[in-house]
Design a protein around this motif. Structure first.
Motif, mmCIF file in Angstrom:
data_model
loop_
_atom_site.group_PDB
_atom_site.id
_atom_site.type_symbol
_atom_site.label_atom_id
_atom_site.label_comp_id
_atom_site.label_asym_id
_atom_site.label_seq_id
_atom_site.Cartn_x
_atom_site.Cartn_y
_atom_site.Cartn_z
ATOM 1 N N UNK A 41 -14.964 28.046 -61.466
ATOM 2 C CA UNK A 41 -14.211 28.082 -62.732
ATOM 3 C C UNK A 41 -12.788 28.594 -62.558
ATOM 4 N N UNK A 42 -12.331 28.794 -61.323
ATOM 5 C CA UNK A 42 -10.981 29.317 -61.139
ATOM 6 C C UNK A 42 -10.403 28.891 -59.797
ATOM 7 N N UNK A 43 -9.079 28.984 -59.696
ATOM 8 C CA UNK A 43 -8.405 28.807 -58.421
ATOM 9 C C UNK A 43 -7.052 29.502 -58.483
ATOM 10 N N UNK A 44 -6.270 29.374 -57.390
ATOM 11 C CA UNK A 44 -5.042 30.148 -57.272
ATOM 12 C C UNK A 44 -3.811 29.240 -57.229
ATOM 13 N N UNK A 45 -2.764 29.681 -57.913
ATOM 14 C CA UNK A 45 -1.463 29.024 -57.858
ATOM 15 C C UNK A 45 -0.411 30.105 -57.599
ATOM 16 N N UNK A 46 0.832 29.673 -57.398
ATOM 17 C CA UNK A 46 1.905 30.642 -57.221
ATOM 18 C C UNK A 46 2.138 31.438 -58.492
ATOM 19 N N UNK A 47 2.498 32.672 -58.307
ATOM 20 C CA UNK A 47 2.932 33.536 -59.399
ATOM 21 C C UNK A 47 4.456 33.504 -59.419
ATOM 22 N N UNK A 48 5.099 33.635 -60.564
ATOM 23 C CA UNK A 48 6.561 33.689 -60.572
ATOM 24 C C UNK A 48 7.070 34.787 -59.645
ATOM 25 N N UNK A 49 8.121 34.509 -58.971
ATOM 26 C CA UNK A 49 8.752 35.422 -58.002
ATOM 27 C C UNK A 49 7.966 35.492 -56.700
ATOM 28 N N UNK A 50 6.937 36.350 -56.592
ATOM 29 C CA UNK A 50 6.182 36.472 -55.347
ATOM 30 C C UNK A 50 4.678 36.545 -55.633
ATOM 31 N N UNK A 51 3.890 36.198 -54.596
ATOM 32 C CA UNK A 51 2.441 36.323 -54.723
ATOM 33 C C UNK A 51 1.781 35.149 -55.434
ATOM 34 N N UNK A 212 -3.689 27.688 -51.359
ATOM 35 C CA UNK A 212 -3.696 27.666 -52.821
ATOM 36 C C UNK A 212 -4.335 26.369 -53.330
ATOM 37 N N UNK A 213 -4.507 26.286 -54.635
ATOM 38 C CA UNK A 213 -5.047 25.099 -55.279
ATOM 39 C C UNK A 213 -4.269 23.849 -54.867
ATOM 40 N N UNK A 214 -4.952 22.705 -54.902
ATOM 41 C CA UNK A 214 -4.303 21.421 -54.635
ATOM 42 C C UNK A 214 -3.113 21.214 -55.564
ATOM 43 N N UNK A 215 -3.111 21.861 -56.713
ATOM 44 C CA UNK A 215 -1.977 21.739 -57.634
ATOM 45 C C UNK A 215 -0.685 22.152 -56.944
ATOM 46 N N UNK A 216 -0.738 23.234 -56.173
ATOM 47 C CA UNK A 216 0.452 23.708 -55.479
ATOM 48 C C UNK A 216 0.919 22.676 -54.460
ATOM 49 N N UNK A 217 -0.004 22.103 -53.726
ATOM 50 C CA UNK A 217 0.335 21.067 -52.742
ATOM 51 C C UNK A 217 1.003 19.885 -53.434
ATOM 52 N N UNK A 218 0.457 19.472 -54.565
ATOM 53 C CA UNK A 218 0.996 18.329 -55.309
ATOM 54 C C UNK A 218 2.390 18.601 -55.845
ATOM 55 N N UNK A 219 2.644 19.848 -56.225
ATOM 56 C CA UNK A 219 3.949 20.201 -56.777
ATOM 57 C C UNK A 219 5.080 20.004 -55.769
ATOM 58 N N UNK A 220 4.794 20.233 -54.489
ATOM 59 C CA UNK A 220 5.853 20.257 -53.484
ATOM 60 C C UNK A 220 5.824 19.087 -52.501
ATOM 61 N N UNK A 221 4.822 18.221 -52.605
ATOM 62 C CA UNK A 221 4.671 17.166 -51.602
ATOM 63 C C UNK A 221 4.418 15.803 -52.248
ATOM 64 N N UNK A 222 4.944 14.769 -51.605
ATOM 65 C CA UNK A 222 4.726 13.401 -52.086
ATOM 66 C C UNK A 222 3.279 12.992 -51.836
ATOM 67 N N UNK A 223 2.864 11.922 -52.480
ATOM 68 C CA UNK A 223 1.509 11.410 -52.262
ATOM 69 C C UNK A 223 1.294 11.034 -50.798
ATOM 70 N N UNK A 224 2.292 10.404 -50.181
ATOM 71 C CA UNK A 224 2.163 10.021 -48.775
ATOM 72 C C UNK A 224 2.027 11.250 -47.878
ATOM 73 N N UNK A 225 2.781 12.297 -48.182
ATOM 74 C CA UNK A 225 2.683 13.525 -47.390
ATOM 75 C C UNK A 225 1.301 14.169 -47.553
ATOM 76 N N UNK A 226 0.761 14.135 -48.762
ATOM 77 C CA UNK A 226 -0.563 14.727 -48.989
ATOM 78 C C UNK A 226 -1.629 13.947 -48.225
ATOM 79 N N UNK A 227 -1.531 12.614 -48.245
ATOM 80 C CA UNK A 227 -2.504 11.805 -47.493
ATOM 81 C C UNK A 227 -2.428 12.115 -45.994
#
Length: 236
Positions: A41-51, A212-227
């Motif tokens: 029921x939970x996962x991790x993403x970036x916090x504003x600033x650090x952590x 971190x959650x796949x959400x973080x990966x998606x935020x910073x990477x293209x679909x091709x990079x994720x594949x």
């Protein structure tokens, strides 16, 4: 056929999707006891600033012995809007912010009180966003009867024995210590442990936060990079 079986996780990390992408069938095991403070029921993403910080789905109170398939989402909190707000700070640093936020808005439109159904839906949506369409099934909906497991490593084995043409069972590295390879080989199934190689990518800050959650990966990477990342793994 290559099979992987995992509990249904909420917006899991990249390694979970590497299992999905590189096997032929992925089964969500939801007939075991729900354990609090895990990843269902939970996962991790970036916090504003650090952590980092958690995003989570509130649950209806349940007994200690409740099975995952019976875990219900609480309707007393607007958790969707809360998650959206927690993600807003990515706008300042993430190249793919708009695409990902549009995706999440759409993906979270599903109306269900089942945590399992929600997670199955999100997993399928994320895979489609990245660019592949896996075979994901919920175990409790398969309507198959298996032998009662006598050890933790027999859940997967007994399920595989009921499926057709399973030649490989893939598992994360954590199972190395309790899976019995000989049990699987006896049934003609090769047991493989896959370790995703998690690459660092720019998160717009000094310290990289791994896993971190796949959400973080998606935020910073293209679909091709994720594949490409999903294909970066090794067997141990």
């Amino acid at each position: 056929m290559k099979v992987a079986i995992m509990q249904p996780y909420f917006f899991p990390y990249l390694g979970y999707f590497s299992l999905i992408k590189n096997t032929n069938k992925f089964i969500l095991l939801d007939t075991v006891q729900f354990i609090r403070h895990g990843w269902i029921e939970r996962n991790r993403i970036l916090k504003p600033n650090e952590g980092w910080q958690y995003i989570n789905v509130p649950l209806v109170k349940h007994s200690q012995n409740t099975l995952i398939k019976d875990i219900k989402i609480s309707s007393n909190e607007d958790w969707r809007s809360k998650i959206i707000r927690q993600l807003e700070h990515y706008k300042k640093i993430a190249l793919y912010f708009n695409d990902v936020m549009n995706f999440i808005h759409d993906a979270l439109k599903i109306e269900t009180d089942s945590m399992t159904v929600l997670n199955a839906h999100l997993l399928g949506k994320i895979c489609s966003y990245i660019g592949f369409n896996p075979d994901i099934e919920i175990f409790s909906e398969l309507n198959i009867e298996i032998e009662k497991p006598k050890a933790p490593d027999e859940w997967a084995l007994n399920i595989c024995k009921k499926l057709d043409n399973v030649i490989e069972y893939w598992n994360p590295p954590g199972g190395v210590n309790f899976f019995n390879i000989d049990k699987y080989r006896k049934e003609g199934i090769e047991l493989k442990f896959i370790k995703a190689i998690l690459e660092e990518y720019s998160q717009g800050r000094k310290e990289f936060e791994p896993g971190l959650s796949i959400i973080d990966v998606m935020m910073f990477n293209s679909r091709d990079d994720i594949k490409r990342m999903l294909a970066n793994y090794e067997f141990i």
